[in-house]
Design a protein around this motif. Sequence first.
Motif, PDB file in Angstrom:
ATOM      1  N   SER A  24      34.873  18.884  64.767  1.00 26.81           N
ATOM      2  CA  SER A  24      36.253  18.960  64.308  1.00 26.81           C
ATOM      3  C   SER A  24      36.343  19.709  62.990  1.00 26.81           C
ATOM      4  CB  SER A  24      36.816  17.548  64.132  1.00 26.81           C
ATOM      5  OG  SER A  24      38.048  17.576  63.445  1.00 26.81           O
ATOM      6  N   ALA A  28      36.893  14.170  61.289  1.00 23.80           N
ATOM      7  CA  ALA A  28      36.773  13.184  62.354  1.00 23.80           C
ATOM      8  C   ALA A  28      35.433  12.447  62.356  1.00 23.80           C
ATOM      9  CB  ALA A  28      37.027  13.834  63.712  1.00 23.80           C
ATOM     10  N   SER A  80      41.246  11.473  66.131  1.00 28.41           N
ATOM     11  CA  SER A  80      41.654  12.836  66.479  1.00 28.41           C
ATOM     12  C   SER A  80      43.104  13.062  66.100  1.00 28.41           C
ATOM     13  CB  SER A  80      41.500  13.049  67.993  1.00 28.41           C
ATOM     14  OG  SER A  80      42.456  12.243  68.681  1.00 28.41           O
ATOM     15  N   GLY A  84      43.645  15.318  71.051  1.00 29.08           N
ATOM     16  CA  GLY A  84      42.498  14.495  71.402  1.00 29.08           C
ATOM     17  C   GLY A  84      42.910  13.145  71.940  1.00 29.08           C
TER      18      GLY A  84
END
Length: 305
Positions: A24, A28, A80, A84
């Motif tokens: 990410s 994250a 997320s 996500g």
Amino acid sequence: MNQERIVDSARTFESIVIIFNPNSTGDAPELAQQLHDKLKSLLTYQPEIILQPTEHAGHAVDLAREAAAKGGDVLVVSVSGDGGYNEVVNGVMQAGNPRAVCAVRAAGNANDHSRITASKPLEEAIAEGRVHSIDLLRIHTGQKDHEPLEYAHSYIGFGLTPVVATELEKGSKGALKEMVTVIQTFSKFEPFAIRLEDGKRHKFDSLVFANIPEMAKYATLSEADNLPKDGKFEVIVFPHMPKWRVLLTALRATTQGLGDQPSVSSYEFTTLKPLPYQMDGEVKRVEANVTVKVESAPLALPIIG
């Protein structure tokens, strides 16, 4: 999906699966580890807590489905942004486990769902075990009987919304660069046409089905309550108009909001050409001459937040 859903009950979990993207552009991985460690120290019981990194786009769907399909009381957490979390929600819905619960820890560029629905820090909410169910949006785009339907937790957009999102994904992140991309894309944008249930062809600049009242961090789409629990969603329509009027409407959405919008339980139309659409930040595509149906899935998803 006719399943018993658990509403407003205090729960403990046999397992907690924390799904995150290790690559990410945000933080994250760090946030996932922090959540893991806080739950270890905060929970008064001892569930299995698993950190589950994704390996490729779409992997979160598979991981969430596998986690929920094991059965029992399982909590699947997405660390997320909205996209996500969309994958995790769809994976859990495909598993068909009515005891599975979802949660999201914001860690992305757009975190509309988390911002609207979160009432307290996630680790505290999990410790309290207070589960409540929310509506989802369900979209039919010509799937075969054996193919899973798609769900959105926040919104589904046709027209300008997915076109801008696609261009943003091609470029670099950052507020100034995003603004330049939006302006460039908007200047070249063309309206799209669909056939509604009245049998007539209609031309739109944007068509958004909203399960929450805000999107894209800044825009207020409707005056709906924060939590989608009424079996309906709002339909925000921008019929084709001069671009200066579209800009004024978009500006109103980001400043004072668009006010009350029509609320329905389903909406149906037929595509005339292939169309991109956006679900919670994820861009997809529907072919021409397909009957598209968007409907509310009432109280379909148990969540903690």
